[in-house]
Design a protein around this motif. Structure first.
Motif, short mmCIF file in Angstrom:
data_model
loop_
_atom_site.label_atom_id
_atom_site.label_comp_id
_atom_site.label_asym_id
_atom_site.label_seq_id
_atom_site.Cartn_x
_atom_site.Cartn_y
_atom_site.Cartn_z
N VAL A 84 -124.96 53.79 16.46
CA VAL A 84 -125.36 54.89 15.60
C VAL A 84 -126.87 54.85 15.39
CG1 VAL A 84 -125.12 55.94 13.33
CG2 VAL A 84 -123.12 54.91 14.46
N ARG A 85 -127.54 55.94 15.73
CA ARG A 85 -128.97 56.04 15.49
C ARG A 85 -129.22 57.26 14.60
NH1 ARG A 85 -129.41 54.38 21.14
NH2 ARG A 85 -129.73 52.13 21.16
N ALA A 86 -130.19 58.06 14.95
CA ALA A 86 -130.59 59.10 13.99
C ALA A 86 -130.21 60.52 14.39
CB ALA A 86 -132.10 59.02 13.77
N SER A 87 -129.38 60.69 15.40
CA SER A 87 -129.08 62.06 15.85
C SER A 87 -127.79 62.61 15.27
CB SER A 87 -129.00 62.08 17.38
OG SER A 87 -127.88 61.33 17.83
N THR A 88 -127.15 61.85 14.37
CA THR A 88 -125.91 62.33 13.77
C THR A 88 -126.00 62.27 12.25
OG1 THR A 88 -125.04 60.09 14.13
CG2 THR A 88 -124.35 61.81 15.68
N ALA A 89 -125.43 63.29 11.60
CA ALA A 89 -125.44 63.40 10.14
C ALA A 89 -124.29 64.32 9.74
CB ALA A 89 -126.78 63.97 9.67
N PRO A 90 -123.94 64.35 8.48
CA PRO A 90 -122.88 65.29 8.06
C PRO A 90 -123.31 66.72 8.34
CG PRO A 90 -123.32 63.67 6.33
CD PRO A 90 -124.40 63.51 7.36
N PRO A 91 -122.36 67.61 8.55
CA PRO A 91 -122.71 69.02 8.79
C PRO A 91 -123.33 69.63 7.54
CG PRO A 91 -120.32 68.75 8.55
CD PRO A 91 -120.90 67.38 8.59
N ARG A 92 -124.14 70.65 7.72
CA ARG A 92 -124.85 71.32 6.61
C ARG A 92 -123.91 71.75 5.50
NH1 ARG A 92 -129.80 72.22 6.48
NH2 ARG A 92 -131.12 72.71 8.27
N THR A 93 -122.78 72.32 5.91
CA THR A 93 -121.88 72.92 4.94
C THR A 93 -121.04 71.91 4.18
OG1 THR A 93 -120.25 73.16 6.70
CG2 THR A 93 -121.68 75.05 6.22
N ALA A 94 -121.03 70.65 4.63
CA ALA A 94 -120.15 69.66 4.01
C ALA A 94 -120.67 69.26 2.63
CB ALA A 94 -120.04 68.42 4.89
N HIS B 128 -116.52 59.26 15.23
CA HIS B 128 -117.74 59.14 14.43
C HIS B 128 -118.13 60.51 13.86
CE1 HIS B 128 -121.83 58.21 13.24
NE2 HIS B 128 -122.32 59.01 14.17
N LEU B 129 -118.04 61.54 14.69
CA LEU B 129 -118.41 62.89 14.23
C LEU B 129 -117.40 63.42 13.23
CD1 LEU B 129 -119.64 64.25 17.68
CD2 LEU B 129 -121.05 63.79 15.65
N LEU B 130 -116.11 63.13 13.48
CA LEU B 130 -115.07 63.55 12.53
C LEU B 130 -115.29 62.86 11.18
CD1 LEU B 130 -112.00 63.33 14.95
CD2 LEU B 130 -112.80 65.42 13.78
N ASP B 131 -115.63 61.58 11.24
CA ASP B 131 -115.84 60.83 10.00
C ASP B 131 -117.00 61.40 9.18
OD1 ASP B 131 -113.79 59.19 10.70
OD2 ASP B 131 -115.05 57.51 11.37
N LEU B 132 -117.98 61.98 9.87
CA LEU B 132 -119.11 62.57 9.16
C LEU B 132 -118.74 63.93 8.55
CD1 LEU B 132 -122.00 61.75 11.66
CD2 LEU B 132 -121.80 60.91 9.31
N GLY B 133 -117.56 64.44 8.94
CA GLY B 133 -117.12 65.70 8.37
C GLY B 133 -117.15 66.88 9.33
N HIS B 134 -117.51 66.62 10.59
CA HIS B 134 -117.55 67.72 11.56
C HIS B 134 -116.15 68.10 12.03
CE1 HIS B 134 -121.93 67.71 12.19
NE2 HIS B 134 -121.84 66.40 11.97
N THR B 135 -115.95 69.38 12.27
CA THR B 135 -114.69 69.82 12.89
C THR B 135 -114.97 70.71 14.09
OG1 THR B 135 -114.62 71.67 11.32
CG2 THR B 135 -113.30 69.70 10.79
N ARG B 136 -116.13 71.35 14.10
CA ARG B 136 -116.50 72.15 15.28
C ARG B 136 -117.36 71.28 16.20
NH1 ARG B 136 -115.15 76.74 16.16
NH2 ARG B 136 -116.89 77.34 17.44
N ILE B 137 -116.63 70.42 16.95
CA ILE B 137 -117.29 69.44 17.81
C ILE B 137 -117.16 69.87 19.28
CG2 ILE B 137 -117.32 67.03 18.55
CD1 ILE B 137 -115.94 66.35 15.84
N ALA B 138 -118.27 70.15 19.89
CA ALA B 138 -118.23 70.56 21.29
C ALA B 138 -118.31 69.33 22.20
CB ALA B 138 -119.41 71.50 21.59
N HIS B 139 -117.85 69.51 23.45
CA HIS B 139 -117.96 68.41 24.41
C HIS B 139 -118.52 68.91 25.73
CE1 HIS B 139 -117.27 64.75 26.57
NE2 HIS B 139 -116.29 65.21 27.31
N VAL B 140 -119.59 68.26 26.19
CA VAL B 140 -120.10 68.53 27.53
C VAL B 140 -119.55 67.43 28.42
CG1 VAL B 140 -122.10 69.04 28.94
CG2 VAL B 140 -122.24 69.30 26.45
N ALA B 141 -118.57 67.77 29.24
CA ALA B 141 -117.91 66.77 30.08
C ALA B 141 -118.75 66.46 31.32
CB ALA B 141 -116.53 67.28 30.50
N GLY B 142 -118.40 65.37 31.99
CA GLY B 142 -119.13 64.97 33.19
C GLY B 142 -118.51 65.54 34.45
N ARG B 143 -119.01 65.09 35.57
CA ARG B 143 -118.52 65.60 36.87
C ARG B 143 -117.02 65.45 36.97
NH1 ARG B 143 -121.78 62.69 41.55
NH2 ARG B 143 -119.79 63.18 42.55
#
Lengths: 336, 336
Positions: free
Chosen positions: A326-336, A171-186
């Motif tokens: 999908v709700r309101a916390s995701t959008a294309p990156p600023r630079t895209a 979903h994030l890639l589709d929006l145009g993000h490439t610098r996608i961080a991940h906070v993993a679980g235990r």
DNA sequence: CTGAAAGCGCTTACAG
DNA sequence: CTGAAAGCGCTTACAG
């Protein structure tokens, strides 16, 4: 129905007199250890019940066991379990054992003092010892989203964590993000690893190189989401999107962003995992991967019931589908 | 301990033979109605138990009954109840009756099929009919934060709602706010009225005139907080601070402010009520009035226990103290 | 530590 | 619909 076995019959089989069996039943001390053992074994084998005692009504109660009840996560599972059990006429006994042996023992003692139609375990502290004790109680057991690791041969209900991790990242890639961080679980839980691997798989497939600095380990809670993100921002890692392996960590990410003057999703997009009610109530409402916790609880109860009814439980592990919301916390990156 | 009453003794008192009493006990049809009634009454009066049946272990289980388990509110009460009961060796049976008579009946049927050490009710649907049925079951009952209204003569545990409403409002006044809006809770619950009156009392004492346009009624949920605030903003009511009668409504207020480009607390301060865990996890963390829901659950269990032990429950209603918890959602108004 | 005997509490089968 | 009698399942008190 088969005639109930009597003390006299047990006595005959054990080669003792009826009074001796009676003494064993009534926990009197003056019985030789080997005699007692032999009699107790026969009693259990034939399912002896005292005359007056009505056959215990099956499925009056089932057990639901958590490590802790402090997470909204527990509430979603509870809601499903309670509703399904209620529909089957059973009450739901909820216990928190806090991962402590003493609390676990106390729960087991309580179960022994009544009847239980089965136990749904939502605990990461499942080991061979507990398994053996439950077997002795002869109640069916189903595990919801367990730590995994050792296969204890118990039916388990989980969710498609890998696919969920992949969907969130895609979903994030589709929006145009490439610098996608991940906070993993235990890291001691398999579900964390599966979500992480789904994240990696999506990046791989999109030809995006994994930046190891953008992957950090949390503990599924608010605080760790906050701390990991604060560190990233302080280090200048500057992701344009963050995929957190739980909604609670995602809310911690929100706060770290807010405290540094960043807006969601204008400056950074955030995706969570679970779809707790909190996800709808956050500002902005959180895009997340829905894990059908209530359905998982329901399925666990139905599985207990099927075991009780003597049906074959085909698969030892069932995974219910996750779904991107999908709700309101995701959008294309600023630079895209 | 007193010797158990026998069938023969009941028979003598009823002026019938032992076999007749036996027939009543075993639900055989061939007993005259008046004989049956007389015998059953004596049986109940003397607490007759069959010989084999062990005296039911008291306090193996207690009941916790909600209308719905969908609120984080329920989780906090559950945590307190479970922990206190667990400590007393009792399991906690959790039920949701959804305010429906059929579900309530199902729960009562379930309770009849086992023993219950008592029931903690967290329900707004408490009426004389339910009260009568519970009395028939002869289990102690304690109500947590009830709708109030009709005094049903049951011990209840609540919180100091009026003082809490006053403290929340005073906090905003102290920061310099005068245009303080209030989103009230469900008007059919006394606690809503108490919080509203506390709000009014604080304004009165500060000599601030109440603006009726800044008071609206919600339903304690996220949506109503959102809707009420959106309406205010659309109408140009422009409060500089909002006191919501629940945390969930406060989160709805957050979202309405965010959607219109306003920041908390820079543009508008927000105070909630409850101090659910969500209050700490929101962005910014919510200033709120802590209602010790877990302690209220604990106290309810201890009260059940005291009733069971035959102790006098001095006060029919106990209110635990609320406490203002200042976090990051409140600040002086811009113009100050 | 165990059993033979007595007895208690309850139910069953029969009679009216 | 009810009771007197017989009998079953279990426990108790005693003896060894």
């Amino acid at each position: 129905m088969a005639a109930r076995i009597t003390i006299a019959e047990i006595a005959a089989r054990a080669g003792v007199s009826a009074p001796t069996v009676s003494r064993v039943l009534n926990q009197r001390g003056d019985v030789a250890a080997d005699t007692r053992e032999r009699v107790e074994h026969l009693l259990a084998e034939h399912g002896y019940r005292r005359r007056g005692a009505p056959a215990p009504r099956p499925w009056t109660l089932i057990d639901l066991v958590f490590d802790d009840i402090d997470s909204p996560w527990a509430l979603e599972v509870l809601r499903g379990v309670e509703d399904e059990a209620h529909g089957l006429g059973a009450g739901t006994v909820v216990s928190a054992v806090h991962g402590r042996a003493a609390e676990r023992r106390r729960w087991l003692d309580n179960v022994r003092g009544r009847e239980s139609g089965g136990a749904v375990l939502v605990t990461t502290g499942l080991d061979a010892a507990l398994r053996a004790e439950l077997q002795e109680l002869r109640i069916p057991v189903v595990v919801v989203d367990p730590a995994g690791g050792a296969d204890l041969g118990l039916p388990t209900v989980g969710a498609t964590d890998w696919a969920g991790g992949r969907a969130a990242t895609q979903h994030l890639l589709d929006l145009g993000h490439t610098r996608i961080a991940h906070v993993a679980g235990r890291p001691d839980l398999w579900c964390s690893r599966a979500r992480l691997d789904g994240y990696r798989a999506a990046l791989d497939a999109a030809g995006v190189d994994l930046d190891r600095d953008l992957v950090a380990t949390g503990a599924f809670d608010y605080r760790s989401g906050f701390e990991v993100t604060s560190r990233w921002l302080a280090d200048g890692a500057a992701p344009t999107a963050v995929f957190a392996a739980s909604d609670q960590m995602a809310l911690g990410v929100y706060e770290a962003l807010r405290q540094t003057g960043r807006r969601v999703p204008d400056d950074v997009s955030v995706v969570g995992f679970d779809d707790l009610q909190e996800a709808q109530w956050s500002s902005p409402p959180l895009t997340t991967v829905r894990q059908p916790l209530d359905q998982m609880g329901r399925l666990a109860v139905r599985t207990l019931r099927r075991i009780t009814d003597g049906e074959d439980v085909a698969s030892p592990r069932v995974e219910l589908a996750t779904e991107l919301v999908v709700r309101a916390s995701t959008a294309p990156p600023r630079t895209a």
